[in-house]
Enzyme design. Sequence first.
Site, PDB file in Angstrom:
ATOM      1  N   GLU A   7      43.814  15.878 -15.458  1.00 13.07           N
ATOM      2  CA  GLU A   7      42.517  16.854 -15.195  1.00 13.07           C
ATOM      3  C   GLU A   7      41.709  17.230 -16.298  1.00 13.07           C
ATOM      4  O   GLU A   7      40.636  17.640 -16.270  1.00 13.07           O
ATOM      5  CB  GLU A   7      42.691  17.794 -14.382  1.00 13.07           C
ATOM      6  CG  GLU A   7      43.382  18.918 -14.597  1.00 13.07           C
ATOM      7  CD  GLU A   7      44.904  18.955 -14.603  1.00 13.07           C
ATOM      8  OE1 GLU A   7      45.286  17.708 -14.579  1.00 13.07           O
ATOM      9  OE2 GLU A   7      45.720  19.875 -14.969  1.00 13.07           O
TER      10      GLU A   7
ATOM     11  N   ILE B 175      51.743  20.641 -21.209  1.00 12.90           N
ATOM     12  CA  ILE B 175      51.651  22.048 -21.197  1.00 12.90           C
ATOM     13  C   ILE B 175      53.054  22.787 -20.647  1.00 12.90           C
ATOM     14  O   ILE B 175      52.885  22.974 -19.372  1.00 12.90           O
ATOM     15  CB  ILE B 175      50.090  22.509 -20.706  1.00 12.90           C
ATOM     16  CG1 ILE B 175      49.103  21.908 -21.417  1.00 12.90           C
ATOM     17  CG2 ILE B 175      50.109  24.387 -20.989  1.00 12.90           C
ATOM     18  CD1 ILE B 175      47.789  22.229 -20.495  1.00 12.90           C
TER      19      ILE B 175
ATOM     20  N   ARG C 176      62.589  22.328 -15.315  1.00 10.94           N
ATOM     21  CA  ARG C 176      61.392  23.324 -15.613  1.00 10.94           C
ATOM     22  C   ARG C 176      61.373  23.413 -17.283  1.00 10.94           C
ATOM     23  O   ARG C 176      62.186  23.779 -17.549  1.00 10.94           O
ATOM     24  CB  ARG C 176      61.433  24.725 -14.766  1.00 10.94           C
ATOM     25  CG  ARG C 176      60.369  25.349 -14.516  1.00 10.94           C
ATOM     26  CD  ARG C 176      60.385  26.394 -13.513  1.00 10.94           C
ATOM     27  NE  ARG C 176      59.484  27.436 -13.918  1.00 10.94           N
ATOM     28  CZ  ARG C 176      59.890  28.605 -14.343  1.00 10.94           C
ATOM     29  NH1 ARG C 176      61.208  29.152 -14.516  1.00 10.94           N
ATOM     30  NH2 ARG C 176      58.751  29.650 -14.796  1.00 10.94           N
TER      31      ARG C 176
ATOM     32  N   HIS D 101      48.944  16.513 -17.230  1.00 11.13           N
ATOM     33  CA  HIS D 101      47.595  17.123 -16.843  1.00 11.13           C
ATOM     34  C   HIS D 101      46.371  16.256 -16.993  1.00 11.13           C
ATOM     35  O   HIS D 101      45.614  16.177 -17.809  1.00 11.13           O
ATOM     36  CB  HIS D 101      47.179  18.538 -17.523  1.00 11.13           C
ATOM     37  CG  HIS D 101      48.141  19.743 -17.117  1.00 11.13           C
ATOM     38  ND1 HIS D 101      47.791  20.714 -16.027  1.00 11.13           N
ATOM     39  CD2 HIS D 101      49.301  20.005 -17.782  1.00 11.13           C
ATOM     40  CE1 HIS D 101      48.754  21.428 -16.073  1.00 11.13           C
ATOM     41  NE2 HIS D 101      49.615  21.144 -17.128  1.00 11.13           N
TER      42      HIS D 101
ATOM     43  N   CYS E 152      52.470  18.758 -12.950  1.00 10.60           N
ATOM     44  CA  CYS E 152      52.965  19.831 -13.752  1.00 10.60           C
ATOM     45  C   CYS E 152      53.710  20.951 -12.708  1.00 10.60           C
ATOM     46  O   CYS E 152      54.639  20.312 -12.286  1.00 10.60           O
ATOM     47  CB  CYS E 152      52.081  20.609 -14.668  1.00 10.60           C
ATOM     48  SG  CYS E 152      53.030  21.197 -16.212  1.00 10.60           S
TER      49      CYS E 152
ATOM     50  N   GLY F  81      49.965  25.082 -13.183  1.00  9.60           N
ATOM     51  CA  GLY F  81      50.110  26.654 -13.197  1.00  9.60           C
ATOM     52  C   GLY F  81      51.277  27.243 -13.249  1.00  9.60           C
ATOM     53  O   GLY F  81      52.079  26.942 -14.432  1.00  9.60           O
ATOM     54  N   GLU F  82      52.180  27.977 -12.391  1.00 10.92           N
ATOM     55  CA  GLU F  82      53.331  28.467 -12.724  1.00 10.92           C
ATOM     56  C   GLU F  82      54.095  28.396 -11.207  1.00 10.92           C
ATOM     57  O   GLU F  82      53.630  29.137 -10.151  1.00 10.92           O
ATOM     58  CB  GLU F  82      53.160  30.004 -12.892  1.00 10.92           C
ATOM     59  CG  GLU F  82      54.509  30.807 -13.371  1.00 10.92           C
ATOM     60  CD  GLU F  82      55.534  29.838 -13.934  1.00 10.92           C
ATOM     61  OE1 GLU F  82      55.084  29.386 -15.042  1.00 10.92           O
ATOM     62  OE2 GLU F  82      56.503  29.665 -13.393  1.00 10.92           O
TER      63      GLU F  82
END
Length: 197
Positions: A179, A137, A108, A177, A79, A47-48
């Site tokens: 998932e 991503i 990051r 990721h 991530c 996410g962030e």
Amino acid sequence: MVTIGVLALQGDVAEHVRALEKSGARTLLVRRDSELARVDGLVIPGGESTTMSQLLTSFGLFDPLGARIASGMPVYGTCAGMIVLASSVLDGRDDQRCLGALDMVVRRNAFGRQVDSYEEDLEVCGLGGAPFRAVFIRAPWVESVGAGVTVIARAGNRPDGPIVAVRRGNVMATSFHPEVGGDERIHELFVGMVEGH
Ligand code: GLN
């Protein structure tokens, strides 16, 4: 059957729930301390990381989560989740907090911007079978690790490639990721860690 929480403040929660359930775990969305108390292990999704850091604080979860990890609860960060587990972040926001669950410095957005997102077949230590199709991503990489943190994958499968997966005992993190690709081997590995705990 073990119950694995997915931190559900922000990010790609549903994809982890699906992958964990396919891997033989029961899941619980975790947004508050009382839910955290009921899980045997936790996934921190992508996410962030700056937003996740703020929400962990405003939901009163930052310290309870740190305490659960310190007491040995297995945790897996992907991530943004990897960034949250780090001991320090480069190119983060000044007010960004991380849990220090893994002794590592994470950079990051290290691979570049959203348009620089990519996929590759990675050799991941501890996973049997074919290489793992890894989806990056706006991913971080691990700039350095402390003693005791094992590097389990590097970008490009090169010995000098950026570190993209690490583990120390019951704490694991990947830049990518797992998932989203339909290959559950990393989730199965984590479910096994939780079952063995
Ligand atoms: N760039 C994001 C961050 O800094 C992470 C991206 C992701 O989780 N896919 O938190």
